[in-house]
Design an enzyme around this catalytic site. Sequence first.
Site, PDB file in Angstrom:
ATOM      1  N   THR A  49       0.870  -1.178   0.000  1.00  3.80           N
ATOM      2  CA  THR A  49       0.000   0.000   0.000  1.00  3.80           C
ATOM      3  C   THR A  49       0.907   1.228   0.000  1.00  3.80           C
ATOM      4  O   THR A  49       2.137   1.097  -0.025  1.00  3.80           O
ATOM      5  CB  THR A  49      -0.896   0.028   1.251  1.00  3.80           C
ATOM      6  OG1 THR A  49      -0.083   0.350   2.398  1.00  3.80           O
ATOM      7  CG2 THR A  49      -1.561  -1.324   1.493  1.00  3.80           C
ATOM      8  N   CYS A  50       0.310   2.404   0.064  1.00  5.91           N
ATOM      9  CA  CYS A  50       1.142   3.604   0.077  1.00  5.91           C
ATOM     10  C   CYS A  50       1.921   3.723   1.386  1.00  5.91           C
ATOM     11  O   CYS A  50       2.898   4.465   1.461  1.00  5.91           O
ATOM     12  CB  CYS A  50       0.299   4.849  -0.152  1.00  5.91           C
ATOM     13  SG  CYS A  50      -1.041   5.060   1.049  1.00  5.91           S
ATOM     14  N   ASN A  51       1.497   2.993   2.404  1.00  8.84           N
ATOM     15  CA  ASN A  51       2.152   3.108   3.708  1.00  8.84           C
ATOM     16  C   ASN A  51       2.986   1.904   4.104  1.00  8.84           C
ATOM     17  O   ASN A  51       3.622   1.919   5.161  1.00  8.84           O
ATOM     18  CB  ASN A  51       1.110   3.354   4.807  1.00  8.84           C
ATOM     19  CG  ASN A  51       0.575   4.760   4.746  1.00  8.84           C
ATOM     20  OD1 ASN A  51       1.310   5.692   4.448  1.00  8.84           O
ATOM     21  ND2 ASN A  51      -0.711   4.928   4.992  1.00  8.84           N
ATOM     22  N   GLU A 116      -8.539   3.665  10.123  1.00  9.86           N
ATOM     23  CA  GLU A 116      -9.002   3.879   8.736  1.00  9.86           C
ATOM     24  C   GLU A 116      -9.416   2.529   8.131  1.00  9.86           C
ATOM     25  O   GLU A 116      -8.769   1.497   8.392  1.00  9.86           O
ATOM     26  CB  GLU A 116      -7.923   4.572   7.891  1.00  9.86           C
ATOM     27  CG  GLU A 116      -6.569   3.876   7.867  1.00  9.86           C
ATOM     28  CD  GLU A 116      -6.469   2.882   6.745  1.00  9.86           C
ATOM     29  OE1 GLU A 116      -7.377   2.852   5.918  1.00  9.86           O
ATOM     30  OE2 GLU A 116      -5.490   2.121   6.714  1.00  9.86           O
ATOM     31  N   GLN A 118      -9.629   1.346   4.955  1.00 13.61           N
ATOM     32  CA  GLN A 118      -9.138   0.814   3.679  1.00 13.61           C
ATOM     33  C   GLN A 118      -8.181  -0.367   3.850  1.00 13.61           C
ATOM     34  O   GLN A 118      -8.127  -1.266   3.018  1.00 13.61           O
ATOM     35  CB  GLN A 118      -8.427   1.921   2.872  1.00 13.61           C
ATOM     36  CG  GLN A 118      -9.343   2.989   2.328  1.00 13.61           C
ATOM     37  CD  GLN A 118      -9.594   4.088   3.342  1.00 13.61           C
ATOM     38  OE1 GLN A 118      -9.048   4.066   4.437  1.00 13.61           O
ATOM     39  NE2 GLN A 118     -10.436   5.048   2.982  1.00 13.61           N
ATOM     40  N   MET A 196      -8.198  17.714  -2.724  1.00 20.01           N
ATOM     41  CA  MET A 196      -9.170  17.883  -1.651  1.00 20.01           C
ATOM     42  C   MET A 196     -10.593  17.824  -2.209  1.00 20.01           C
ATOM     43  O   MET A 196     -11.483  17.210  -1.620  1.00 20.01           O
ATOM     44  CB  MET A 196      -8.934  19.220  -0.941  1.00 20.01           C
ATOM     45  CG  MET A 196      -9.844  19.457   0.250  1.00 20.01           C
ATOM     46  SD  MET A 196      -9.444  18.404   1.660  1.00 20.01           S
ATOM     47  CE  MET A 196      -8.168  19.395   2.443  1.00 20.01           C
ATOM     48  N   ALA A 197     -10.793  18.458  -3.359  1.00 23.26           N
ATOM     49  CA  ALA A 197     -12.116  18.419  -3.990  1.00 23.26           C
ATOM     50  C   ALA A 197     -12.473  16.988  -4.380  1.00 23.26           C
ATOM     51  O   ALA A 197     -13.605  16.526  -4.168  1.00 23.26           O
ATOM     52  CB  ALA A 197     -12.131  19.322  -5.224  1.00 23.26           C
TER      53      ALA A 197
END
Length: 424
Positions: A49-51, A116, A118, A196-197
């Site tokens: 994952t990204c982490n 979280e 995910q 963010m949007a």
Amino acid sequence: MKLLLVGCSHQTAEVALRERLAFSPHQAEQALARWRDAFPATEGVLISTCNRVEMYAAADHKGDLPTHRQVAEFLADCQGLNPHDIFNQLFEHSGETAVRHLFTVAASLDSMVVGEPQILAQVKQAYHLAQRQNCAGPLTHDAFQSALRAAKRVAGETRIHEKRVSIPSVAVGDFAQEIFARFDDKVVVVIGAGEMADETLSYVRAAGARQPRIVNRHDARAIDLAAKHHGVAVPWAELDQQLAAADLIISTTGASQPVVTLERYERFKDSRYQRPLIILDLAVPRDFDPRIGDELNVFLYTLDDLQAACQRNRQEREGELPRALSIIEDETARFMTDVYHRATRPIIQQLRSGWHAICDAELQRLYHKLPDLDAAARQEIEQTFERFVNKLLHPPLESLRAEARQGTPHGLLDALKRLFRLEE
């Protein structure tokens, strides 16, 4: 069962290393195929994952497990890196420590944002990919199924997942939904088309909003974002009309000056007929003049409001950590007891089958002496012998189970082998 974990995470490695080691789904498929060829006697599951990037290896015998260095070289080779550049930055866990780590990861207690949701899906995906690539087997099956059970208990028995801690999720879930019970009949206007949007739109859409309107200075980005979220891209020149029609405004631009001043708001406020208006100003510097928040039926929230809520929620989550970690310890002990007890099965099976063989021989001898026994009598005798064997086996089996809570009961197993002349 022998289990080894080699990898890195946001707790141990800089983002630069994690980026270099990260595997896309396609790369993970290729890596698992290579793993199968390189270590055919070892099951493997790769979580990326990204982490974190973590390679789990499991085998029946320690001699079949690759070493820390071999796994590090494998990961480096897959990503075209020099193993010496990454070796000292990879951590290693084995046995019970690796099991505890896996359970902690699946329960989102090792995540950058604790709780979280995910990561659980990512752990499931990693295991299913290993299954499809024929890298998973009974050992990793037990470990990952137990990890999912631990995560489910943490989610069900604590409140660690209940509080939102990201700005977009708090903006929509904790602020907007306090005023509007539903969004499917509301006009949602998003100003800006950045990350963010994008993230906030995901939460708004999940809350039920239909066709959100995206207004951005650059039309192409608004069009892309609208396509992604089933929204409508609106030209920047029509911003005032959209603001007049909006029920919920989410503003995320990078403008250096307020996009909507009080004077600009006053130009269209009468056309709103005092309908409630929620403004989530997620921009820095702020997009909306703070004086607009003083207008009748206008609810203006800024990043400061949201960050305070995020911090409160984060503290409430952390307050649940001791209960969550207690569950992880409980599930780890349960899993390890099963693993240790599994090591006793061959001896138990030998013991049981040996005693049943003696019973069968004695029964045949008895039937030979009493040939007139009817079927009912024979059945009663056989059931008596079966109960007798089970009662004889019960004390040693209970002793093995009790010892297995502390580890593989080598002493008892050796004693049983010697007493009853069992084979290895």
